[in-house]
Design a protein around this motif. Structure first.
Motif, mmCIF file in Angstrom:
data_model
loop_
_atom_site.group_PDB
_atom_site.id
_atom_site.type_symbol
_atom_site.label_atom_id
_atom_site.label_comp_id
_atom_site.label_asym_id
_atom_site.label_seq_id
_atom_site.Cartn_x
_atom_site.Cartn_y
_atom_site.Cartn_z
ATOM 1 N N GLN A 515 0.824 -1.205 0.000
ATOM 2 C CA GLN A 515 0.000 0.000 0.000
ATOM 3 C C GLN A 515 0.861 1.260 0.000
ATOM 4 O O GLN A 515 0.509 2.270 -0.621
ATOM 5 N N SER A 516 2.024 1.172 0.661
ATOM 6 C CA SER A 516 2.889 2.357 0.746
ATOM 7 C C SER A 516 3.605 2.650 -0.574
ATOM 8 O O SER A 516 4.172 3.729 -0.745
ATOM 9 N N LEU A 517 3.565 1.695 -1.486
ATOM 10 C CA LEU A 517 4.294 1.867 -2.742
ATOM 11 C C LEU A 517 3.615 2.838 -3.701
ATOM 12 O O LEU A 517 4.175 3.158 -4.746
ATOM 13 N N VAL A 518 2.421 3.298 -3.334
ATOM 14 C CA VAL A 518 1.744 4.270 -4.197
ATOM 15 C C VAL A 518 2.554 5.552 -4.314
ATOM 16 O O VAL A 518 2.396 6.325 -5.275
ATOM 17 N N GLU A 519 3.412 5.781 -3.300
ATOM 18 C CA GLU A 519 4.245 6.983 -3.321
ATOM 19 C C GLU A 519 5.544 6.788 -4.093
ATOM 20 O O GLU A 519 6.293 7.735 -4.298
ATOM 21 N N GLU A 520 5.834 5.532 -4.509
ATOM 22 C CA GLU A 520 7.060 5.231 -5.242
ATOM 23 C C GLU A 520 6.915 5.582 -6.718
ATOM 24 O O GLU A 520 5.807 5.578 -7.287
ATOM 25 N N ASP A 521 8.061 5.868 -7.328
ATOM 26 C CA ASP A 521 8.098 6.107 -8.776
ATOM 27 C C ASP A 521 8.122 4.748 -9.476
ATOM 28 O O ASP A 521 9.101 4.014 -9.398
ATOM 29 N N ILE A 522 7.025 4.380 -10.136
ATOM 30 C CA ILE A 522 6.938 3.070 -10.797
ATOM 31 C C ILE A 522 7.709 3.155 -12.118
ATOM 32 O O ILE A 522 7.164 3.533 -13.163
ATOM 33 N N ASN A 523 8.998 2.815 -12.068
ATOM 34 C CA ASN A 523 9.849 2.867 -13.268
ATOM 35 C C ASN A 523 10.215 1.453 -13.715
ATOM 36 O O ASN A 523 9.754 0.452 -13.155
ATOM 37 N N VAL A 524 11.116 1.392 -14.700
ATOM 38 C CA VAL A 524 11.498 0.092 -15.270
ATOM 39 C C VAL A 524 12.184 -0.781 -14.224
ATOM 40 O O VAL A 524 11.905 -1.979 -14.112
ATOM 41 N N LYS A 525 13.083 -0.204 -13.429
ATOM 42 C CA LYS A 525 13.790 -0.960 -12.398
ATOM 43 C C LYS A 525 12.800 -1.580 -11.412
ATOM 44 O O LYS A 525 12.921 -2.728 -11.017
ATOM 45 N N PHE A 526 11.814 -0.767 -11.040
ATOM 46 C CA PHE A 526 10.805 -1.238 -10.096
ATOM 47 C C PHE A 526 10.056 -2.437 -10.683
ATOM 48 O O PHE A 526 9.838 -3.454 -10.005
ATOM 49 N N LEU A 527 9.667 -2.323 -11.938
ATOM 50 C CA LEU A 527 8.904 -3.390 -12.583
ATOM 51 C C LEU A 527 9.739 -4.661 -12.762
ATOM 52 O O LEU A 527 9.211 -5.771 -12.652
ATOM 53 N N VAL A 528 11.032 -4.493 -13.029
ATOM 54 C CA VAL A 528 11.915 -5.664 -13.161
ATOM 55 C C VAL A 528 11.977 -6.412 -11.844
ATOM 56 O O VAL A 528 11.904 -7.648 -11.793
ATOM 57 N N GLN A 529 12.095 -5.668 -10.732
ATOM 58 C CA GLN A 529 12.146 -6.292 -9.413
ATOM 59 C C GLN A 529 10.809 -6.955 -9.070
ATOM 60 O O GLN A 529 10.769 -8.043 -8.490
ATOM 61 N N LEU A 530 9.739 -6.304 -9.453
ATOM 62 C CA LEU A 530 8.415 -6.870 -9.227
ATOM 63 C C LEU A 530 8.241 -8.164 -10.024
ATOM 64 O O LEU A 530 7.681 -9.156 -9.528
ATOM 65 N N ASP A 531 8.769 -8.159 -11.230
ATOM 66 C CA ASP A 531 8.727 -9.338 -12.096
ATOM 67 C C ASP A 531 9.468 -10.518 -11.442
ATOM 68 O O ASP A 531 8.982 -11.653 -11.424
ATOM 69 N N LYS A 532 10.648 -10.233 -10.854
ATOM 70 C CA LYS A 532 11.421 -11.275 -10.185
ATOM 71 C C LYS A 532 10.673 -11.838 -8.978
ATOM 72 O O LYS A 532 10.710 -13.049 -8.720
ATOM 73 N N LEU A 533 10.001 -10.946 -8.248
ATOM 74 C CA LEU A 533 9.256 -11.394 -7.067
ATOM 75 C C LEU A 533 8.125 -12.341 -7.477
ATOM 76 O O LEU A 533 7.912 -13.385 -6.845
ATOM 77 N N VAL A 534 7.428 -11.985 -8.529
ATOM 78 C CA VAL A 534 6.326 -12.833 -8.995
ATOM 79 C C VAL A 534 6.851 -14.192 -9.448
ATOM 80 O O VAL A 534 6.236 -15.230 -9.195
ATOM 81 N N ARG A 535 7.993 -14.199 -10.123
ATOM 82 C CA ARG A 535 8.607 -15.460 -10.542
ATOM 83 C C ARG A 535 8.938 -16.332 -9.330
ATOM 84 O O ARG A 535 8.783 -17.549 -9.354
ATOM 85 N N LEU A 536 9.407 -15.678 -8.261
ATOM 86 C CA LEU A 536 9.785 -16.426 -7.056
ATOM 87 C C LEU A 536 8.577 -17.121 -6.428
ATOM 88 O O LEU A 536 8.705 -18.177 -5.809
ATOM 89 N N LEU A 537 7.397 -16.509 -6.581
ATOM 90 C CA LEU A 537 6.194 -17.104 -5.986
ATOM 91 C C LEU A 537 5.888 -18.481 -6.577
ATOM 92 O O LEU A 537 5.159 -19.273 -5.972
ATOM 93 N N GLU A 538 6.439 -18.754 -7.749
ATOM 94 C CA GLU A 538 6.195 -20.031 -8.433
ATOM 95 C C GLU A 538 7.224 -21.091 -8.039
ATOM 96 O O GLU A 538 7.080 -22.264 -8.386
ATOM 97 N N THR A 539 8.259 -20.696 -7.274
ATOM 98 C CA THR A 539 9.339 -21.634 -6.907
ATOM 99 C C THR A 539 8.927 -22.488 -5.715
ATOM 100 O O THR A 539 7.996 -22.145 -4.973
ATOM 101 N N PRO A 540 9.651 -23.619 -5.501
ATOM 102 C CA PRO A 540 9.325 -24.502 -4.360
ATOM 103 C C PRO A 540 9.417 -23.815 -3.003
ATOM 104 O O PRO A 540 8.776 -24.244 -2.047
ATOM 105 N N ILE A 541 10.212 -22.732 -2.909
ATOM 106 C CA ILE A 541 10.375 -22.036 -1.631
ATOM 107 C C ILE A 541 9.024 -21.551 -1.095
ATOM 108 O O ILE A 541 8.767 -21.562 0.115
ATOM 109 N N PHE A 542 8.133 -21.121 -2.022
ATOM 110 C CA PHE A 542 6.832 -20.561 -1.615
ATOM 111 C C PHE A 542 5.679 -21.538 -1.843
ATOM 112 O O PHE A 542 4.521 -21.109 -1.994
ATOM 113 N N THR A 543 5.961 -22.819 -1.842
ATOM 114 C CA THR A 543 4.894 -23.816 -1.982
ATOM 115 C C THR A 543 3.856 -23.663 -0.872
ATOM 116 O O THR A 543 2.640 -23.727 -1.104
#
Length: 583
Positions: A515-543
């Motif tokens: 919720q606090s990220l609404v104040e962040e600048d949503i740029n390419v770097k931010f989206l790349v990191q968000l993309d990595k986080l979503v990928r991690l959700l599919e790994t066995p670590i987050f089963t």
């Protein structure tokens, strides 16, 4: 049993024990005549009886004049036997050798004289007693009586002549005795030994070079002798051997290299110079044989680069350059770890020239064997870092280098950090890194560093226990403490913070962060990191997290967190991926 009185008149036996040399000599001539007659008749039994009397009643007698007479008598008997002396040498030679250690110097003198005459007759057959004779002569060369020394020198020259012309001499049987005697410090004995080494090396049929490792250390030891003559003789012998090594297709470099390394640290300048010179030639000639010894050689060379003697410095530098040019790798037996340990040790050397060369070596190793060297350097540092102050210094040192060289963090960061967690306690490493990064002034670097640490935390098998502890943050005080320790620095990266909260199952806080990220600048770097986080959700670590979605009533904040991520994602593949989960 033969009656000795029927062979040797009483007057002869009496004169053999007379105090006057002339009487003993005349009696010996009569013994010689009797033995010659018996030899011609082939009566060796009577000859043995005469030798037996000369040995037990004379040579072994407690009376000095009797012993002198026995010795001259045994020599006379050998002369009488002439060409048939060989079959009686086992009887004749031992009592003579026994007399070499007699307390009476005149008896020792006559023993030398007797053995000289025996050797002249027996010649090659005499070789079977060589080791015993050599040992006796070795001791007599340092005799306190000058006359005995002179007699021993004459005998020594004759024995050398016999050995050089004999085809029965066994160098294999002689070398163990020579090796043992090489540690003697007496100057006369040392001269005697070097003389024999030089003579034997001059015989074409005797391979002294093949046995050089057995007595090389002894020769080097003589280079620091107080006698100039001995130093000169030893140096001459070593120079000759080095020349032979250069011309020989087969040399045992390894064993000799070990000796040279030890001698390179000698307090004697001449010994150091000679050993460094030999190593210089070895590095040029040794090839693959020397690869396993390069670390030891380097350990000897580096201190000599700062030697007070200019000649030693010059040769050491040349040898160092030769070593550095070698292209051998681990598959050829090149021990990178050992070389690195030597280089690191010399970084503490008090001399600047040596420290600089040690740094050059570390740079060369890093260039040629980057991965291996990084890990080995890390192992060395980890051993030191087991103490708290050193541990802190190591982690600060790593962070500094990652800050200065982003490519190191990008290419080797994961390797280094994972290895550090294996060598040292993973929780301790992460806590220390978090403390340092919390106050990092370079926010961009802090963000990149935290993202790297987060990925390692979530993906590395080495950190499985750390992940398990963080998962228990809501119920385990230790897990909660660790979560709090990492959280402050993880805040440098929003996606890392969310990952940490998801791992700790702190879903309400994860939702609040989103919720606090609404104040962040949503740029390419931010989206790349968000993309990595979503990928991690599919790994066995987050089963476990995906399974919790089956119970939405219990894990309401998890649903809100994932819906929050959905709202941040652009509407393409990963947006669809998260929406599918939520639906």
């Amino acid at each position: 049993m033969t009656d000795i009185s029927s062979l040797l008149p009483a007057s002869v036996l009496r004169n053999l024990a007379d105090k006057l040399y002339e009487k003993r000599k005349n009696a010996a001539l009569e013994v010689e005549g009797v033995v010659r007659t018996l030899t011609a008749a082939g009566d060796h039994e009577k000859i043995s009886a005469i030798i037996n009397v000369l040995t037990h009643e004379f040579a072994f007698s407690p009376q000095a004049n009797h012993r002198k007479g026995g010795l001259i008598g045994l020599a006379a008997a050998t002369v009488g036997l002439a060409s048939e002396a060989a079959q009686h040498l086992e009887q004749i030679v031992p009592p003579v050798l026994n007399s070499f250690s007699d307390q009476d110097s005149r008896v020792r003198y006559y023993a030398c004289e007797a053995l000289y005459n025996i050797a002249k007759v027996a010649r090659g057959e005499f070789i079977v007693f060589f080791n015993q004779i050599f040992d006796a002569l070795c001791k007599l060369s340092a005799d306190s009586d000058a006359n005995v020394q002179s007699a021993a020198h004459l005998l020594d020259r004759l024995v050398k002549d016999i050995v050089t012309e004999s085809d029965q001499f066994s160098i294999e049987e002689f070398i163990p005795l020579l090796r043992e005697r090489m540690n003697v410090l007496n100057p006369y004995v040392r001269q005697f030994l070097v003389g024999w080494i030089t003579v034997l090396d001059s015989v074409p049929d005797i391979d002294m070079l093949g046995f050089l490792p057995d007595f090389l250390d002894g020769l080097f030891n003589m280079l620091s002798d107080s006698s100039h003559e001995i130093r000169q003789q030893a140096d001459s012998a070593l120079s000759e051997f080095l020349q032979e090594i250069k011309n020989s297709p087969s040399v045992d470099y390894g064993r000799m290299a070990e000796i040279l390394v030890l001698r390179a640290s000698s307090t004697d300048e001449f010994t150091r110079l000679t050993s460094i010179t030999w190593m210089n030639e070895f590095v040029k000639l040794g090839g693959d044989q020397l690869v396993p010894y390069y670390a030891d050689i380097l350990g000897a060379i580096l201190p000599c680069i700062s030697d007070k003697e200019e000649k030693i410095r010059v040769v050491a530098r040349e040898t160092n350059e030769e070593l550095r040019a070698i292209k051998a790798g681990p598959t050829e037996g090149f021990d990178i770890g050992a070389v690195l340990t030597i280089a690191r040790r010399e970084l503490s050397n008090e001399c600047e020239a040596t420290r600089i060369e040690a740094l050059h070596w570390m740079a060369v190793l890093l260039e040629k064997h980057r991965k291996e060297v990084v890990l080995l350097v890390l192992e060395v540092h980890a051993c030191i870092a087991r103490d708290a102050p050193h541990f802190r210094h190591l982690v600060v040192f790593l962070v500094h280098h990652f800050r200065m060289d982003h490519s190191l963090l990008e290419k080797r960061g994961t390797l280094i950090l994972r290895r550090l967690c294996i060598l040292l306690d993973a929780e301790r490493v992460y806590r220390e890194l978090s403390t340092i990064l919390e106050g990092e002034a370079d926010l961009d670097f802090a963000s990149v560093m935290v993202q790297a640490l987060n990925l390692i935390l979530l993906n590395s098998s080495e950190l499985a226990e750390l992940r398990a502890l963080i998962k228990q943050s809501l119920s385990n005080p230790s897990g909660r403490d660790l979560f709090n320790a990492l959280y402050s620095s993880w805040c440098h990266s929003p996606m890392a913070t969310i990952s940490l909260c998801l791992l700790a199952q702190a879903y309400q806080h994860a939702s609040a962060v989103i919720q606090s990220l609404v104040e962040e600048d949503i740029n390419v770097k931010f989206l790349v990191q968000l993309d990595k986080l979503v990928r991690l959700l599919e790994t066995p670590i987050f089963t476990y997290l995906r399974l919790q979605l089956l119970d939405p009533g219990r894990y309401t904040w998890l649903l809100k967190t994932l819906y929050g991520l959905l709202m941040l994602l652009p509407q393409f593949s990963f947006f669809i991926f998260v929406r599918v989960y939520l639906s």
